[in-house]
Enzyme design. Structure first.
Site, PDB file in Angstrom:
ATOM      1  N   ASP A 197     -78.373  28.176 -47.873  1.00 42.67           N
ATOM      2  CA  ASP A 197     -77.414  28.107 -48.966  1.00 42.67           C
ATOM      3  C   ASP A 197     -75.993  27.873 -48.454  1.00 42.67           C
ATOM      4  O   ASP A 197     -75.587  28.412 -47.416  1.00 42.67           O
ATOM      5  CB  ASP A 197     -77.468  29.456 -49.718  1.00 42.67           C
ATOM      6  CG  ASP A 197     -76.581  29.510 -50.942  1.00 42.67           C
ATOM      7  OD1 ASP A 197     -76.901  28.823 -51.927  1.00 42.67           O
ATOM      8  OD2 ASP A 197     -75.568  30.251 -50.921  1.00 42.67           O
ATOM      9  N   GLU A 233     -78.007  23.174 -47.739  1.00 46.05           N
ATOM     10  CA  GLU A 233     -77.355  22.799 -48.985  1.00 46.05           C
ATOM     11  C   GLU A 233     -75.911  22.414 -48.692  1.00 46.05           C
ATOM     12  O   GLU A 233     -75.066  23.263 -48.411  1.00 46.05           O
ATOM     13  CB  GLU A 233     -77.377  23.945 -50.000  1.00 46.05           C
ATOM     14  CG  GLU A 233     -76.874  23.478 -51.369  1.00 46.05           C
ATOM     15  CD  GLU A 233     -75.876  24.401 -52.037  1.00 46.05           C
ATOM     16  OE1 GLU A 233     -75.612  24.202 -53.226  1.00 46.05           O
ATOM     17  OE2 GLU A 233     -75.345  25.317 -51.385  1.00 46.05           O
TER      18      GLU A 233
HETATM   19  C1  ARE Z   1     -70.953  34.338 -59.670  1.00 45.63           C
HETATM   20  C2  ARE Z   1     -70.046  34.070 -60.863  1.00 45.63           C
HETATM   21  C3  ARE Z   1     -68.622  33.809 -60.396  1.00 45.63           C
HETATM   22  C4  ARE Z   1     -68.135  34.982 -59.559  1.00 45.63           C
HETATM   23  C5  ARE Z   1     -69.095  35.198 -58.389  1.00 45.63           C
HETATM   24  C6  ARE Z   1     -68.731  36.377 -57.512  1.00 45.63           C
HETATM   25  O1  ARE Z   1     -70.536  32.957 -61.590  1.00 45.63           O
HETATM   26  O2  ARE Z   1     -67.784  33.649 -61.533  1.00 45.63           O
HETATM   27  O3  ARE Z   1     -66.843  34.697 -59.058  1.00 45.63           O
HETATM   28  O4  ARE Z   1     -70.410  35.405 -58.911  1.00 45.63           O
HETATM   29  O5  ARE Z   1     -68.743  37.549 -58.265  1.00 45.63           O
HETATM   30  C7  ARE Z   1     -74.514  30.998 -57.662  1.00 45.63           C
HETATM   31  C8  ARE Z   1     -73.818  30.630 -58.969  1.00 45.63           C
HETATM   32  C9  ARE Z   1     -72.408  31.170 -59.031  1.00 45.63           C
HETATM   33  C10 ARE Z   1     -72.406  32.664 -58.743  1.00 45.63           C
HETATM   34  C11 ARE Z   1     -72.978  32.839 -57.345  1.00 45.63           C
HETATM   35  C12 ARE Z   1     -73.003  34.289 -56.880  1.00 45.63           C
HETATM   36  O6  ARE Z   1     -73.803  29.220 -59.122  1.00 45.63           O
HETATM   37  O7  ARE Z   1     -71.901  30.941 -60.353  1.00 45.63           O
HETATM   38  O8  ARE Z   1     -71.075  33.180 -58.842  1.00 45.63           O
HETATM   39  O9  ARE Z   1     -74.345  32.368 -57.346  1.00 45.63           O
HETATM   40  O10 ARE Z   1     -73.729  35.074 -57.758  1.00 45.63           O
HETATM   41  C13 ARE Z   1     -70.185  24.939 -54.590  1.00 45.63           C
HETATM   42  C14 ARE Z   1     -70.811  25.263 -53.233  1.00 45.63           C
HETATM   43  C15 ARE Z   1     -72.315  25.313 -53.274  1.00 45.63           C
HETATM   44  C16 ARE Z   1     -72.819  26.236 -54.408  1.00 45.63           C
HETATM   45  C17 ARE Z   1     -72.226  25.702 -55.701  1.00 45.63           C
HETATM   46  C18 ARE Z   1     -72.649  26.531 -56.915  1.00 45.63           C
HETATM   47  O11 ARE Z   1     -70.362  24.299 -52.281  1.00 45.63           O
HETATM   48  O12 ARE Z   1     -72.781  25.810 -52.032  1.00 45.63           O
HETATM   49  O13 ARE Z   1     -70.769  25.735 -55.612  1.00 45.63           O
HETATM   50  N1  ARE Z   1     -74.290  26.319 -54.461  1.00 45.63           N
HETATM   51  C19 ARE Z   1     -75.001  27.465 -53.838  1.00 45.63           C
HETATM   52  C20 ARE Z   1     -76.179  27.938 -54.662  1.00 45.63           C
HETATM   53  C21 ARE Z   1     -75.677  28.636 -55.918  1.00 45.63           C
HETATM   54  C22 ARE Z   1     -74.910  29.880 -55.544  1.00 45.63           C
HETATM   55  C23 ARE Z   1     -74.139  29.749 -54.294  1.00 45.63           C
HETATM   56  C24 ARE Z   1     -74.152  28.612 -53.517  1.00 45.63           C
HETATM   57  C25 ARE Z   1     -73.476  30.954 -53.783  1.00 45.63           C
HETATM   58  O14 ARE Z   1     -77.046  26.891 -54.926  1.00 45.63           O
HETATM   59  O15 ARE Z   1     -76.736  28.969 -56.801  1.00 45.63           O
HETATM   60  O16 ARE Z   1     -73.966  30.209 -56.610  1.00 45.63           O
HETATM   61  O17 ARE Z   1     -74.469  31.655 -53.019  1.00 45.63           O
HETATM   62  C26 ARE Z   1     -68.000  20.337 -56.062  1.00 45.63           C
HETATM   63  C27 ARE Z   1     -68.077  20.663 -54.579  1.00 45.63           C
HETATM   64  C28 ARE Z   1     -69.273  21.569 -54.277  1.00 45.63           C
HETATM   65  C29 ARE Z   1     -69.224  22.808 -55.178  1.00 45.63           C
HETATM   66  C30 ARE Z   1     -69.229  22.349 -56.644  1.00 45.63           C
HETATM   67  C31 ARE Z   1     -69.174  23.514 -57.613  1.00 45.63           C
HETATM   68  O18 ARE Z   1     -69.075  19.492 -56.419  1.00 45.63           O
HETATM   69  O19 ARE Z   1     -68.220  19.484 -53.844  1.00 45.63           O
HETATM   70  O20 ARE Z   1     -69.212  21.974 -52.940  1.00 45.63           O
HETATM   71  O21 ARE Z   1     -70.397  23.585 -54.921  1.00 45.63           O
HETATM   72  O22 ARE Z   1     -68.075  21.527 -56.870  1.00 45.63           O
HETATM   73  O23 ARE Z   1     -68.026  24.273 -57.388  1.00 45.63           O
END
Ligand code: ARE
Ligand code: CA
Length: 497
Positions: A197, A233
């Site tokens: 991740d 990822e």
């Molecule tokens: C949650 C709440 C937040 C709060 C946080 C901490 O929603 O409001 O601040 O908790 O309390 C997932 C959810 C998040 C969640 C998180 C933790 O999607 O909403 O936050 O779990 O519970 C970026 C990253 C990429 C990430 C995506 C979602 O680069 O790595 O954001 N994807 C992975 C997983 C997700 C997971 C996480 C990472 C965290 O697949 O499921 O989040 O472990 C552009 C950029 C991208 C960016 C994208 C979105 O496209 O190029 O890099 O992706 O915007 O911001």
């Protein structure tokens, strides 16, 4: 490491998002192995925060509070039993690991975690590992908020908090050792690899050191010296200084352009046409094919998180979704992953789903429901099970049958009707135009009568769907109405009657 170590000529991975270990074990035995799926991506197995506002969201599992192996999907014994039973029928397990961070900085203090272990987000204290406040990056981060504010600055993307999540100091030998120890426990239990991740948020050098510490795969199920399969990822749609390329030497990387582009094409948005996909793959500006992990949708972008936006083709648009997944599974580019989802009540306000947080079907107390199987082989209780849909399941078989064969015999009508084959082992025809397709094509296949595995199944010598006659010259006549439930046809060597 780029090889998924799949068995028995199987090729496709399915993400059983939020499934319980007991259900995955049963699914390996009763469905995945018999239908030729190569492996399962499982949700994060380690201890995570539990939240009640919102109510047990799916994303609580992306907030680790420890590395003990109990989660919403089950405990360590259930996990071990699943890995063993899936391996015993030749289905690999790939673990989603969250190693960039722990829980959110605002996660509070107490025992609100999936194993009931105590932790303190406010003091950055996770005693079950243990990590203390010295194991986090806050001193390195230079933004005012302590969060990532600008994806144009690689330093803050790596050293600041992703959406407020406590950022681990993976430059420290101690932290690397704890993370590798957690992953090695899983390797020793028999998993085949990892979906890692948030790799964009970790320095490639730190990852290289940590992954370099991993054990070889368990020789009970894998040949000696096998390294864990890694797919990272990294969301790279272009336009940011951090690119997928920085991670190629460590393993495969998620190709997010793939699903975003194919969704746009099948929706016919922005003047896109299916005929333009003649050069699909590297010719389309995607990463080198030995590096790519491809998918139509994932657990984030099917609900507006992550990247790809409204173009992403999900189960909510089944006709488009089936075509896009079939195109992916028929095409040789990349290691392919199929999404298997749960349903939730969407509620769009100004284009944003207010319910994008809703967790898997549950008993109301945060305990995930089992996956019941209906008499018609579909799933009940809100589990969508796209991987069981006939069209998708049969295309997973198609991918196995044509494995290693070149993309061949392309045809298009310069609009949204296209066809291509895979050597002499398989052929697929799509009609995504608003009129009928009626054409004779060179399939490259041996003459005979074939069962279309999209409209039906081959069962013994019988076909429940359309039959396609291929002449001795390899040519066949195809008719596909634009009104058909599924306006595409696929035949392969094993669907010959
Ligand atoms: C949650 C709440 C937040 C709060 C946080 C901490 O929603 O409001 O601040 O908790 O309390 C997932 C959810 C998040 C969640 C998180 C933790 O999607 O909403 O936050 O779990 O519970 C970026 C990253 C990429 C990430 C995506 C979602 O680069 O790595 O954001 N994807 C992975 C997983 C997700 C997971 C996480 C990472 C965290 O697949 O499921 O989040 O472990 C552009 C950029 C991208 C960016 C994208 C979105 O496209 O190029 O890099 O992706 O915007 O911001
Ligand atoms: Ca980081």
């Amino acid at each position: 490491q780029h090889n998924p170590h799949t068995k028995h000529g199987r090729t496709a991975i399915v993400h059983l998002f939020e499934w319980r270990w007991a259900d995955i074990a049963a699914e390996c035995e009763r469905f995945l192995a018999p239908n030729g799926y190569a492996g399962v991506q499982i949700s994060p197995p380690n201890e995570h925060i539990t939240l009640t506002s919102p109510w047990y969201p799916w994303w609580q599992r992306y907030q680790p509070t420890g590395y003990n192996l109990c989660s919403r999907s089950g405990n360590e014994n259930e996990l071990r039993d699943m890995i063993t039973r899936c391996n015993n029928v030749g289905v690999n397990i790939y673990v989603d690991v969250v190693i960039n961070h722990m829980c959110g900085a605002g996660g509070g203090e107490g025992t609100h975690s999936s194993c009931g272990g105590w932790f303190s987000a406010s003091r950055k204290d996770f005693p079950s590992i243990p990590f203390t406040n010295m194991d986090f990056n806050d001193h390195k981060c230079r933004t005012g908020s302590g969060n990532i504010e600008n994806y144009g600055d690689p330093n803050q993307v790596r050293d600041c908090r992703l959406v407020g999540l406590l950022d681990l100091a993976l430059e420290k030998d101690y932290v690397r050792g704890k993370v590798a120890g957690f992953m090695n426990k899983l390797v020793d239990m028999g998993v085949a690899g990892f979906r890692v991740d948030a790799c964009k948020h970790m320095w490639p050098g730190d990852l290289q050191n940590t992954l370099g510490r991993l054990h070889n795969l368990n020789t009970k199920w894998f040949s000696g010296g096998s390294r864990p399969f890694i797919y990272q990822e990294v969301i790279d749609l272009g336009g940011e200084p951090i690119t997928s390329r920085e991670y190629f030497h460590l393993g495969r990387v998620t190709e997010f352009k793939y699903g975003a582009k194919l969704g746009t094409i099948f929706r016919k948005w922005n003047g896109e046409k299916l005929s333009y996909t003649k050069s699909w793959g590297e010719g389309y500006g995607f990463m080198p094919e030995g590096n790519a992990l491809v998918f139509i949708d994932n657990h984030d972008n099917q609900r507006g998180h992550g990247a790809g936006g409204a173009a992403i083709a999900t189960f909510w648009d089944p006709r488009i979704h089936k075509m896009a997944v079939a195109y992916m599974l028929a095409h040789p580019y990349g290691v392919a992953r199929v999404m298997s989802s749960f349903r939730w009540d969407r509620n769009f306000v100004n284009g944003k789903d207010q319910n994008d947080w809703i967790g898997p079907p549950s008993h109301g107390n945060g305990a995930t429901k089992p996956v019941p199987i209906n008499p018609d082989q579909t799933c009940g209780d809100g589990w969508v099970c796209e991987h069981r849909w006939r069209q998708i399941k049969n295309m997973a078989t198609f991918r196995n049958v044509v494995n290693g064969q070149p993309h061949a015999n392309w045809w298009d009508n310069q609009s949204n009707q296209v066809a291509f084959g895979r050597g002499n082992r398989g052929f697929i025809v799509f009609n995504n135009d608003d009129w009928n397709l009626d054409v004779t094509l060179n399939t490259g296949m041996p003459g005979g009568t074939y069962c279309d595995v999209v409209s039906g199944n081959k069962d013994g010598g019988r076909c429940s769907g359309k039959q396609i006659q291929v002449g001795g010259d390899g040519r066949a006549h195809f008719k596909i109405s634009n009104q058909d439930e599924d306006p595409f046809v696929a035949i392969h060597a094993d669907s010959k009657l």
